[in-house]
Design a protein around this motif. Structure first.
Motif, PDB file in Angstrom:
ATOM      1  N   UNK A  80     -13.908  -1.064   2.050  1.00  0.00           N
ATOM      2  CA  UNK A  80     -12.886  -1.474   3.010  1.00  0.00           C
ATOM      3  C   UNK A  80     -11.503  -1.429   2.372  1.00  0.00           C
ATOM      4  N   UNK A  81     -11.375  -1.888   1.127  1.00  0.00           N
ATOM      5  CA  UNK A  81     -10.078  -1.829   0.436  1.00  0.00           C
ATOM      6  C   UNK A  81      -9.613  -0.389   0.297  1.00  0.00           C
ATOM      7  N   UNK A 111      -2.989   7.344   5.190  1.00  0.00           N
ATOM      8  CA  UNK A 111      -3.041   7.605   6.622  1.00  0.00           C
ATOM      9  C   UNK A 111      -3.092   6.315   7.423  1.00  0.00           C
ATOM     10  N   UNK A 112      -3.824   5.319   6.930  1.00  0.00           N
ATOM     11  CA  UNK A 112      -3.932   4.055   7.647  1.00  0.00           C
ATOM     12  C   UNK A 112      -2.579   3.347   7.652  1.00  0.00           C
ATOM     13  N   UNK A 113      -1.903   3.351   6.517  1.00  0.00           N
ATOM     14  CA  UNK A 113      -0.586   2.725   6.424  1.00  0.00           C
ATOM     15  C   UNK A 113       0.402   3.460   7.332  1.00  0.00           C
ATOM     16  N   UNK A 135       3.585   3.699  12.263  1.00  0.00           N
ATOM     17  CA  UNK A 135       3.852   4.421  13.513  1.00  0.00           C
ATOM     18  C   UNK A 135       3.638   3.555  14.736  1.00  0.00           C
ATOM     19  N   UNK A 136       2.577   2.740  14.720  1.00  0.00           N
ATOM     20  CA  UNK A 136       2.299   1.861  15.858  1.00  0.00           C
ATOM     21  C   UNK A 136       3.397   0.812  16.002  1.00  0.00           C
TER      22      UNK A 136
END
Length: 145
Positions: free
Chosen positions: A7-8, A15-17, A22-23
């Motif tokens: 998970x870390x 990409x997650x960051x 972006x959101x």
């Protein structure tokens, strides 16, 4: 322990960051566009069409209880089914304006990218001949004579 590490690894991937940023920026941009539409554009559209407020356009689909106001909010609070097509018009106008603004932004970014001079691949400079090779050539040429 392995699942926590996975998970870390997932959570700190770039990409997650990037998606999270972006959101967040998209949400803030959406609020700006909502304000532009609600506070700047819709009053102009309303003035052009005789101060028409799209959000209060609706059809009542049920019976109105006695003592209930005839505004959209009052009818919704009373639980009266209403066909609120004015709200849909407002959302559709918001979408069209947002899509147009994004189009203009992408068009401007593409224009700026085209204007930036791309590094032109110049002809490679000839590689200097090493000194020992030059010396050997001189010796060869002198032996030919």
């Amino acid at each position: 322990m392995g699942m926590i590490q996975e998970f870390k690894d997932f959570a700190i991937k770039g990409n997650v960051i990037d998606l999270a940023v972006g959101v967040i920026i998209g949400g803030a941009f959406g609020k700006i566009v909502d304000s532009v539409v609600a506070d700047l554009i819709m009053p102009l559209v309303g003035a052009a069409f005789g101060k028409l407020d799209f959000s209060n356009l609706f059809l009542v689909l049920g019976s109105i209880p006695a003592g209930t106001g005839t505004t959209l909010d009052a009818l919704k609070k009373a639980g009266v089914p209403v066909f609120a097509y004015g709200s849909f018009i407002t959302v559709a106008v918001n979408f069209a304006i947002l899509a147009f603004i994004i189009f203009l932004m992408v068009k401007q970014i593409n224009r700026l990218k085209r204007e930036a001079p791309a590094p032109t691949p110049s002809a490679p400079e000839p590689i200097a001949t090493p000194e020992d090779v030059l010396l050997l050539r001189e010796i060869r040429d002198s032996l030919k004579k």
